[in-house]
Design an enzyme around this catalytic site. Structure first.
Site, PDB file in Angstrom:
ATOM      1  N   ASN A 122       5.440  -6.500  -1.469  1.00 33.12           N
ATOM      2  CA  ASN A 122       5.594  -7.286  -0.245  1.00 33.12           C
ATOM      3  C   ASN A 122       5.666  -8.758  -0.620  1.00 33.12           C
ATOM      4  OD1 ASN A 122       5.361  -5.007   1.472  1.00 33.12           O
ATOM      5  ND2 ASN A 122       3.124  -5.065   1.264  1.00 33.12           N
ATOM      6  N   HIS A 149       1.857  -8.198  -6.938  1.00 28.72           N
ATOM      7  CA  HIS A 149       1.360  -6.835  -7.127  1.00 28.72           C
ATOM      8  C   HIS A 149       2.387  -5.867  -6.576  1.00 28.72           C
ATOM      9  CE1 HIS A 149      -0.098  -8.433  -3.294  1.00 28.72           C
ATOM     10  NE2 HIS A 149       0.026  -7.202  -2.803  1.00 28.72           N
TER      11      HIS A 149
HETATM   12  P1  AMP Z   1      -0.324  -7.008   0.294  1.00 27.60           P
HETATM   13  O1  AMP Z   1      -0.737  -6.908   1.741  1.00 27.60           O
HETATM   14  O2  AMP Z   1       1.003  -6.445  -0.031  1.00 27.60           O
HETATM   15  O3  AMP Z   1      -0.509  -8.432  -0.208  1.00 27.60           O
HETATM   16  O4  AMP Z   1      -1.348  -6.082  -0.494  1.00 27.60           O
HETATM   17  C1  AMP Z   1      -2.655  -6.457  -0.804  1.00 27.60           C
HETATM   18  C2  AMP Z   1      -3.428  -5.182  -0.996  1.00 27.60           C
HETATM   19  O5  AMP Z   1      -4.626  -5.476  -1.665  1.00 27.60           O
HETATM   20  C3  AMP Z   1      -3.822  -4.469   0.315  1.00 27.60           C
HETATM   21  O6  AMP Z   1      -3.239  -3.161   0.337  1.00 27.60           O
HETATM   22  C4  AMP Z   1      -5.344  -4.424   0.245  1.00 27.60           C
HETATM   23  O7  AMP Z   1      -5.883  -3.235   0.775  1.00 27.60           O
HETATM   24  C5  AMP Z   1      -5.607  -4.568  -1.241  1.00 27.60           C
HETATM   25  N1  AMP Z   1      -6.901  -5.115  -1.609  1.00 27.60           N
HETATM   26  C6  AMP Z   1      -7.486  -6.223  -1.119  1.00 27.60           C
HETATM   27  N2  AMP Z   1      -8.672  -6.437  -1.725  1.00 27.60           N
HETATM   28  C7  AMP Z   1      -8.832  -5.439  -2.637  1.00 27.60           C
HETATM   29  C8  AMP Z   1      -9.832  -5.088  -3.580  1.00 27.60           C
HETATM   30  N3  AMP Z   1     -10.955  -5.816  -3.730  1.00 27.60           N
HETATM   31  N4  AMP Z   1      -9.672  -3.991  -4.340  1.00 27.60           N
HETATM   32  C9  AMP Z   1      -8.564  -3.236  -4.198  1.00 27.60           C
HETATM   33  N5  AMP Z   1      -7.563  -3.518  -3.336  1.00 27.60           N
HETATM   34  C10 AMP Z   1      -7.689  -4.595  -2.571  1.00 27.60           C
END
Ligand code: AMP
Ligand code: ZN
Length: 114
Positions: A87, A100
């Site tokens: 994203n 990511h």
């Molecule tokens: P995006 O919304 O594409 O930026 O994805 C960020 C992702 O990070 C989301 O799917 C969250 O659920 C995930 N996320 C946020 N904090 C953590 C964490 N501490 N450990 C694992 N995943 C996380």
């Protein structure tokens, strides 16, 4: 980078459910899974988004996709199918500004995405 959640994870300061790591790449389970298999694959290097990639980042992006394939096999979704998604920006719903890739699988997915 200070105050970056995923740099904190890469540095080991924030604990996650790690499923893969090497010198350049880290993969861990998403804390809020949107599919039976939902893994995040990140470069250790802080890159804010796809918009911030440069020519020196080609190797790490290639490595991320190799890791995605390896994890898809390990997690049992290689045959059923999976997505690898980055994203970027507000309309796409990017919430963490450290590049990511989401590896998603284990259920039927819709196209186009919502
Ligand atoms: P995006 O919304 O594409 O930026 O994805 C960020 C992702 O990070 C989301 O799917 C969250 O659920 C995930 N996320 C946020 N904090 C953590 C964490 N501490 N450990 C694992 N995943 C996380
Ligand atoms: Zn970062």
């Amino acid at each position: 980078m200070a105050d970056c959640l995923f740099c904190g994870i890469a540095d080991g300061k924030i604990k996650v459910n790690l499923v893969y790591q090497d010198d350049a790449v880290l993969a861990f389970k998403d804390i809020s899974p949107k599919a039976p298999v939902h893994i995040l694959i990140i470069p250790r290097k802080h890159i804010a988004s796809v918009l911030d990639l440069d020519s020196s980042d080609g190797a790490v992006i290639g490595q991320i996709f190799q890791v995605a394939g390896r994890l898809a096999r390990e997690q049992g979704v290689a045959d059923s199918g999976f997505r690898v998604v980055a994203n970027s920006g507000a309309d796409a719903g990017q919430s963490v500004f450290h590049l990511h890739y989401h590896l998603l699988g284990g259920r039927q997915m819709a196209w186009p995405p919502g």
